[in-house]
Design an enzyme around this catalytic site. Structure first.
Site, PDB file in Angstrom:
ATOM      1  N   GLY A  41      35.800  40.603  30.422  1.00 46.01           N
ATOM      2  CA  GLY A  41      35.001  41.334  32.397  1.00 46.01           C
ATOM      3  C   GLY A  41      35.578  42.188  33.640  1.00 46.01           C
ATOM      4  N   THR A  42      34.659  42.095  34.758  1.00 46.71           N
ATOM      5  CA  THR A  42      35.384  41.978  35.616  1.00 46.71           C
ATOM      6  C   THR A  42      36.183  40.467  36.468  1.00 46.71           C
ATOM      7  OG1 THR A  42      33.500  43.615  36.875  1.00 46.71           O
ATOM      8  CG2 THR A  42      34.530  41.680  37.811  1.00 46.71           C
ATOM      9  N   CYS A  43      35.848  39.963  35.854  1.00 46.48           N
ATOM     10  CA  CYS A  43      36.321  38.164  35.954  1.00 46.48           C
ATOM     11  C   CYS A  43      37.688  38.362  35.748  1.00 46.48           C
ATOM     12  CB  CYS A  43      35.712  37.122  35.739  1.00 46.48           C
ATOM     13  SG  CYS A  43      36.580  35.689  35.939  1.00 46.48           S
ATOM     14  N   LYS A  52      43.677  35.408  41.958  1.00 52.33           N
ATOM     15  CA  LYS A  52      44.153  34.327  41.993  1.00 52.33           C
ATOM     16  C   LYS A  52      45.703  34.707  42.087  1.00 52.33           C
ATOM     17  CE  LYS A  52      40.513  33.290  43.002  1.00 52.33           C
ATOM     18  NZ  LYS A  52      39.380  34.298  42.678  1.00 52.33           N
ATOM     19  N   GLY A 183      33.312  40.095  55.665  1.00 52.80           N
ATOM     20  CA  GLY A 183      33.583  38.538  56.069  1.00 52.80           C
ATOM     21  C   GLY A 183      33.009  37.257  54.864  1.00 52.80           C
ATOM     22  N   TYR A 185      33.821  35.742  50.851  1.00 56.61           N
ATOM     23  CA  TYR A 185      34.584  34.779  50.455  1.00 56.61           C
ATOM     24  C   TYR A 185      35.559  36.282  49.831  1.00 56.61           C
ATOM     25  CZ  TYR A 185      32.445  35.965  45.383  1.00 56.61           C
ATOM     26  OH  TYR A 185      32.508  36.802  44.135  1.00 56.61           O
ATOM     27  N   ARG A 272      28.451  41.945  45.521  1.00 59.50           N
ATOM     28  CA  ARG A 272      28.443  42.463  44.772  1.00 59.50           C
ATOM     29  C   ARG A 272      27.087  42.383  44.395  1.00 59.50           C
ATOM     30  NH1 ARG A 272      32.934  43.323  41.820  1.00 59.50           N
ATOM     31  NH2 ARG A 272      32.062  43.601  39.786  1.00 59.50           N
ATOM     32  N   HIS A 443      46.719   7.113  43.683  1.00 60.58           N
ATOM     33  CA  HIS A 443      47.183   6.618  45.180  1.00 60.58           C
ATOM     34  C   HIS A 443      48.520   7.681  44.969  1.00 60.58           C
ATOM     35  CE1 HIS A 443      48.115   6.798  48.976  1.00 60.58           C
ATOM     36  NE2 HIS A 443      49.230   5.284  49.067  1.00 60.58           N
TER      37      HIS A 443
END
Length: 464
Positions: A41-43, A52, A183, A185, A272, A443
């Site tokens: 799909g689009t993703c 990304k 403006g 994401y 969208r 840590h």
């Protein structure tokens, strides 16, 4: 015309659709999935994954440029260059590998993939236009997973220098001047990436703030980063059209005056919308919730045996929401008793800095009638963040004042996307502040900020 029959038809092979099909196959359900493009799909094809990849490449290039000058790490590098065509080829390679992976998983689980654009004739029948001719599919159950498409501005139709996010992910060279309309994401993620690769970027936003779904506390580090990158952000500014040559965007500023913004490319990212056309929705007797398909907590529509998932059902339009819905519906079709009752659907904005939200923000908790305790721990006091040159940002925990039940968790900073799972797990497990504060966090890691934020809400943070 070829004819096929199945127990479950999935229309759309995006994240929700292919997960539904794979899970159905695992459960032994005779399943057919239909899509006119490569699975994912689009993703996978023109959204989450390729964007990304581009963001990562931009970050690496920015680092290289940074090390050509004076820096606190003492690293020296010669002047770097960027071959965007090679970057795009690398991105396409990742998409191709994932496409093949999804196709392989469908085959492994005995799901039949029909490649072509499907159109529902009724609640049980779909006609698919394939390269080999039309195919009719008769199904006992149907999952509509058609996804979403970019919103188009009527006065700025796509074409030429006016592009959507899809074209922005496949440019052959870095535009000298990029004007981004919106403006939110998507616009800020891509605008930031191209700024890091050398574009002069201007963001045009009609509202009075960027990333309007987030509070100012979360967006402040992002705004600072945009300024540092030399990105001009024009708030309260409306896009009106383009010049005759298409080399400039005409905008109206807050004073009502028109001006022209020179642009090599104009990227329109104003949101969208659910894809409700071209698959036969008008022929189905479905109750609508505005412009999206109405569903209940089982993703059932108003037609028996017809389910809808993902972006077609509205906000939040997130791939992982669609995946969870798809998995659930497959199990319902198999006979399981499932409902969609998620406490948390995390959202991540991959800007610089990244933003993660899960559950309720302080304002949302207040609006819901809760008295709250809020703990905020800055990364400026986190050792790992210091060693990563990532001191901007914080982790924030929102909890009920009466019983310390955690209602929401937010973070902004470098790499905080990877904290999203911990945030969601805490909410789904019904964690209290004491549960988070009492969990030993490794840590030095940024995750210590999560523990410290809980301690701060309890009144005894250790490192601030």
């Amino acid at each position: 015309m070829s004819k096929l029959k199945c127990k479950l038809l999935v229309l759309g092979a995006g994240p929700g659709g292919y997960v539904a099909a794979i899970r159905a196959g695992q459960l032994g359900i005779d399943t057919i999935i239909v899509d006119g493009q490569a699975p994912g799909g689009t993703c996978l094809n023109v959204g989450c994954i390729p964007s990304k990849a581009l963001i990562h490449a931009a970050e690496e290039f920015e680092k290289a440029v940074h090390f050509t000058g004076d820096n606190v790490l003492g690293i020296s590098a010669s002047t770097p260059s960027l071959d965007l065509s090679k970057t795009i080829a690398w991105k396409d390679g990742i998409v191709g590998r994932l496409n093949s992976g999804v196709t392989g998983l469908l085959k492994k689980n005995k799901v039949k993939l029909v490649v072509g654009w499907g159109r529902m004739e009724d609640g049980k029948t779909c006609i698919v236009e394939t390269d080999d001719g039309p195919v009719t599919i008769q199904a006992e159950n149907v999952i509509l997973a058609t996804g979403s498409v970019p919103v188009e501005i009527p006065s700025l139709p796509y074409g030429g220098n006016i592009i959507s996010s899809t074209e922005a992910l496949s440019l052959d060279k870095v535009p000298e001047k990029l004007v981004v309309i919106g403006g939110g994401y998507i616009g800020l993620e891509l605008g930031t990436a191209y700024a890091k690769m050398g574009s002069k970027v201007t963001v045009v936003e009609a509202m009075d703030s960027i990333l309007s779904q987030y509070d100012t506390e979360l967006t402040k580090p992002v705004a600072a980063s945009l300024k540092q990158l030399g990105i001009d952000v024009l708030l309260g500014t409306k896009a009106k059209g383009v010049t005759d040559k298409g080399d400039a965007l005409i905008v109206e500023n807050p004073d009502g005056e028109e001006q022209q913004l020179a642009a090599s490319k104009i990227l329109v990212t104003v949101g969208r919308r659910a894809k409700t056309e071209d698959f036969g929705l008008e022929g189905l007797d479905l109750t609508m919730n505005g412009r999206v398909v109405a569903i209940n907590d089982k993703c059932e529509t108003s037609m028996r045996g017809v389910y809808a998932i993902g972006d077609l059902t509205g906000e939040p339009m997130l791939a992982h929401r669609a995946m969870a819905q798809g998995e659930m519906v497959a199990e319902i079709v198999s006979g399981m008793n499932r409902t969609f009752d998620k406490v948390s659907i995390p959202a991540v904005c991959f800007t610089d800095s990244e933003i993660v939200t899960a559950g309720l923000s302080p304002d949302e908790a207040k609006a819901a009638g809760y008295e709250t305790k809020i703990g905020l721990f800055p990364f400026a006091a986190n050792g790992r963040a210091m060693t990563m040159e990532a001191e901007s940002g914080f982790v924030r925990v929102v909890a009920r004042a009466d019983n310390d039940l955690v209602l929401g968790i937010q973070a902004v900073g470098k790499g905080v996307a990877e904290l999203s799972a911990a945030f969601s797990l805490a909410l789904e497990m019904g964690a209290c502040l004491q549960d988070i504060a009492g969990t030993i966090h490794a840590h030095p890691t940024q995750s210590e900020g999560f523990q410290e934020a809980a301690l701060k809400a309890l009144g005894h943070a250790l490192h601030i």
